[in-house]
Design an enzyme around this catalytic site. Sequence first.
Site, PDB file in Angstrom:
ATOM      1  N   CYS A 132      14.003 -24.189  -0.199  1.00  0.00           N
ATOM      2  CA  CYS A 132      13.375 -25.346  -0.836  1.00  0.00           C
ATOM      3  C   CYS A 132      11.903 -25.074  -1.135  1.00  0.00           C
ATOM      4  O   CYS A 132      11.059 -25.122  -0.234  1.00  0.00           O
ATOM      5  CB  CYS A 132      13.526 -26.570   0.067  1.00  0.00           C
ATOM      6  SG  CYS A 132      12.713 -28.033  -0.594  1.00  0.00           S
ATOM      7  N   CYS A 135       9.505 -27.980  -0.474  1.00  0.00           N
ATOM      8  CA  CYS A 135       9.227 -28.217   0.948  1.00  0.00           C
ATOM      9  C   CYS A 135       8.270 -27.156   1.493  1.00  0.00           C
ATOM     10  O   CYS A 135       7.375 -27.463   2.267  1.00  0.00           O
ATOM     11  CB  CYS A 135      10.504 -28.131   1.787  1.00  0.00           C
ATOM     12  SG  CYS A 135      11.942 -28.901   1.063  1.00  0.00           S
ATOM     13  N   ASP A 136       8.485 -25.900   1.147  1.00  0.00           N
ATOM     14  CA  ASP A 136       7.837 -24.815   1.885  1.00  0.00           C
ATOM     15  C   ASP A 136       6.855 -23.972   1.079  1.00  0.00           C
ATOM     16  O   ASP A 136       6.166 -23.125   1.651  1.00  0.00           O
ATOM     17  CB  ASP A 136       8.914 -23.885   2.479  1.00  0.00           C
ATOM     18  CG  ASP A 136       9.813 -24.623   3.469  1.00  0.00           C
ATOM     19  OD1 ASP A 136       9.297 -25.526   4.153  1.00  0.00           O
ATOM     20  OD2 ASP A 136      11.008 -24.309   3.553  1.00  0.00           O
TER      21      ASP A 136
END
Length: 317
Positions: A132, A135-136
């Site tokens: 992701c 997200c990261d």
Amino acid sequence: MYKSIIIGTGPSGLTAAIYLARANMNPLVIEGPEPGGQLTTTTEVENFPGFPEGIMGPELMANMRKQAERFGAKFITGWVNSVDLSERPFKLQVEGQGEIVGESLIISTGASAKYLGIPGEKDNVGRGVSTCATCDGFFFRNKKIIVIGGGDSAMEEANFLTRFATEVELVNRRDELRASKIMQDRAKSNDKIVWSLNRTPLEVVANGMGVTGLKVRNNATGEEELIETSGVFIAIGHTPNTGFLNGQIDTDEHGYIRTKPGSSETNIPGVFACGDVQDNKYRQAITAAGSGCMAALDCEKFLEGSITQDWGESLPQ
Ligand code: NDP
């Protein structure tokens, strides 16, 4: 017999549980093999509103579960083997629990990111391996990143990651990309993206602290190559978790449950879907939570008899 049953305990299922429990609908929540869903496999969540310092994914999910329990949601653990949606009340066969019957059903079973199944991959999730970018990506500021895949997801993730990375190397197993022309063109015009086509990923290399590289086979020469990197983003697709439905609900061509635009209603009256199992586009914890709230409100209205969900056999395309 339960008024409402929720299958799945990611942000969408737990938000639905909070809302339904608070509305005195006494929901039964069925937790599967990955309680808390995909967020329990991430480390810090920095983009869920309300946590200015960030919050660990497992803690966020534990908090949501506690909040649902506080209002009376009941949780059981079990794999849902099959469901019978041919008539109401709906019948669920749950491993270790037998038959469970409910007047309404909220499906929030999520989607699972596909992995390559190569050595070093699963061991380093959260330590350099991610599925992701939203997200990261932020954790890889001023670093070199590899994105694996040749579809629209890979193009989108590669483009997004150039905001943070010094360079993004896109590794694809074939010479050709599967992505749509517009997405390919966008990625190709981004000079921070370099291309390693015709290369099959073999192993994620790590030193115990984190990822240091990706071993690939150059399919043109047959040689093994090591690409140095501290981040490997795998973007080879997702699989919505709908197998247990056995084709009883309308899905799109990728298997995602189709919901009526602007609602959580499926083509079966009394069955609602929320979170990633019906969202191939946004796939965020906050959008999943929002759709869980919609499902609870729609379900509540259905149980009160104020919506009938009567639009025939199939939803409009
Ligand atoms: P896709 O199935 O389209 O692409 C998957 C990619 O991963 C392919 O290049 C495939 O290679 C590769 N791949 C699959 N398995 C492996 C493996 N084991 N090893 C190496 N490579 C592998 O998935 P996406 O997630 O990209 O897209 C899914 C759907 O969502 C598509 O319809 C897409 O258009 C849509 N989407 C749309 C977006 C948008 O419009 N903004 C953004 C993201 C997705 P190969 O080609 O060789 O099979």
